[in-house]
Design an enzyme around this catalytic site. Sequence first.
Site, PDB file in Angstrom:
ATOM      1  N   ASP A 129       4.978  -7.108 -44.428  1.00  0.00           N
ATOM      2  CA  ASP A 129       4.129  -8.298 -44.515  1.00  0.00           C
ATOM      3  C   ASP A 129       4.918  -9.559 -44.872  1.00  0.00           C
ATOM      4  OD1 ASP A 129       4.715  -7.447 -47.077  1.00  0.00           O
ATOM      5  OD2 ASP A 129       2.646  -7.052 -47.658  1.00  0.00           O
ATOM      6  N   HIS A 199      -4.494  -2.232 -52.653  1.00  0.00           N
ATOM      7  CA  HIS A 199      -3.993  -2.637 -51.339  1.00  0.00           C
ATOM      8  C   HIS A 199      -2.644  -1.991 -51.018  1.00  0.00           C
ATOM      9  CE1 HIS A 199      -1.850  -6.606 -52.845  1.00  0.00           C
ATOM     10  NE2 HIS A 199      -0.980  -5.631 -52.776  1.00  0.00           N
ATOM     11  N   GLU A 204      -6.005  -5.781 -47.826  1.00  0.00           N
ATOM     12  CA  GLU A 204      -6.840  -5.924 -49.011  1.00  0.00           C
ATOM     13  C   GLU A 204      -8.084  -5.048 -48.884  1.00  0.00           C
ATOM     14  OE1 GLU A 204      -5.527  -7.335 -51.392  1.00  0.00           O
ATOM     15  OE2 GLU A 204      -4.884  -9.386 -51.068  1.00  0.00           O
TER      16      GLU A 204
HETATM   17  C1  GLP Z   1       2.400  -7.345 -52.792  1.00  0.00           C
HETATM   18  C2  GLP Z   1       2.886  -6.735 -51.488  1.00  0.00           C
HETATM   19  C3  GLP Z   1       2.715  -5.271 -51.474  1.00  0.00           C
HETATM   20  C4  GLP Z   1       3.235  -4.678 -52.758  1.00  0.00           C
HETATM   21  C5  GLP Z   1       2.392  -5.176 -53.880  1.00  0.00           C
HETATM   22  C6  GLP Z   1       2.791  -4.593 -55.221  1.00  0.00           C
HETATM   23  O1  GLP Z   1       1.104  -7.812 -52.748  1.00  0.00           O
HETATM   24  N1  GLP Z   1       2.247  -7.311 -50.347  1.00  0.00           N
HETATM   25  O2  GLP Z   1       3.405  -4.744 -50.355  1.00  0.00           O
HETATM   26  O3  GLP Z   1       3.182  -3.291 -52.680  1.00  0.00           O
HETATM   27  O4  GLP Z   1       2.541  -6.553 -53.940  1.00  0.00           O
HETATM   28  O5  GLP Z   1       3.727  -5.418 -55.858  1.00  0.00           O
HETATM   29  P1  GLP Z   1       4.664  -4.943 -57.017  1.00  0.00           P
HETATM   30  O6  GLP Z   1       5.597  -3.954 -56.433  1.00  0.00           O
HETATM   31  O7  GLP Z   1       5.416  -6.180 -57.466  1.00  0.00           O
HETATM   32  O8  GLP Z   1       3.814  -4.364 -58.082  1.00  0.00           O
END
Ligand code: GLP
Length: 302
Positions: A129, A199, A204
């Site tokens: 993404d 998500h 979402e």
């Molecule tokens: C973002 C990304 C996701 C990721 C999520 C969790 O929103 N789009 O792909 O898995 O955050 O983030 P973190 O790894 O910092 O907890």
Amino acid sequence: MQPAFRTIRRFYFILSLAMIVIAPTSQAVQSPFDTLIEKIMMEYPALQGNIQSDIINGQTVFFADTKEAGSLLVSEFIVKTLQDNYQKGQSSVLGLATGSTPLIVYKNLVTAFQNGALSTQNLTTFNLDEYLGLAANHPASYAFFMYQNLFQYLDISDERIHIPSAPPKKTDESIAEYQQLLGQTQRDIQLLGLGKNGHIAFNEPGSPATSRTRLVKLDESTRIANSRYFESPEQVPEHAITMGIADILESKINIIMAWGEGKAEAVKRAITGPISSDCPASFLQQHNKTIWFIDQKAGKML
Ligand code: GLP
């Protein structure tokens, strides 16, 4: 998990691993995945006391005492899969995630590359993404994140790196091109993190199982959670481009990681809850090779 039960399971780690290896579905079939995990566990004795395994609701879950141990198992799995392909003269395709969750895995991959244990010449990557409207040189963009944490250290040309992007006025063409390239190949492994709202990528709550790469509106909860990467919460883009659920489910293997107590509820919903758009990660239950790597804190509600 109850402490006493946890202790017993620690003693029986090898036994439970053997059960996964020997009889994942009551049949004595050892898959390449099981063989590889077993090999890694044997190679790294330090992992043996720190990782337990279980099958919960049909999904393989590795509980690591620390995110470092869990990340080591994941990165070794990736290195060995890629090297196996390389030695056979085959190419490898890796789906990549951003956020804090995969950071140690990327650090380990860089070390493996620098030590000569990993060749990336035959590697193609697809990222999950990207925020809409952030240029690749914006410090909070996922393109920047990937360059900073991984790509700058590897031998991989720009043509083999794919990150969704949406140049102004060309959003539709850009998404269609990304989807076409993604559809032309199959990922060996898709790495995933987990949002606190359940998500995966930027799918979402409300995202359907049939969703493909598309423009999405970000949840307010996601914008707040991710505001730590921006100078102020208002700067977090309202939209993003994300691979869809159906795209994610097309990878041969999905590896999803979650570290820390903040992910515990989402982990529980994703692994044991109903398969529903309310928790997009629950769709991974439909994939026969989804492997969870979580720490004890993230798994405390299981
Ligand atoms: C973002 C990304 C996701 C990721 C999520 C969790 O929103 N789009 O792909 O898995 O955050 O983030 P973190 O790894 O910092 O907890």
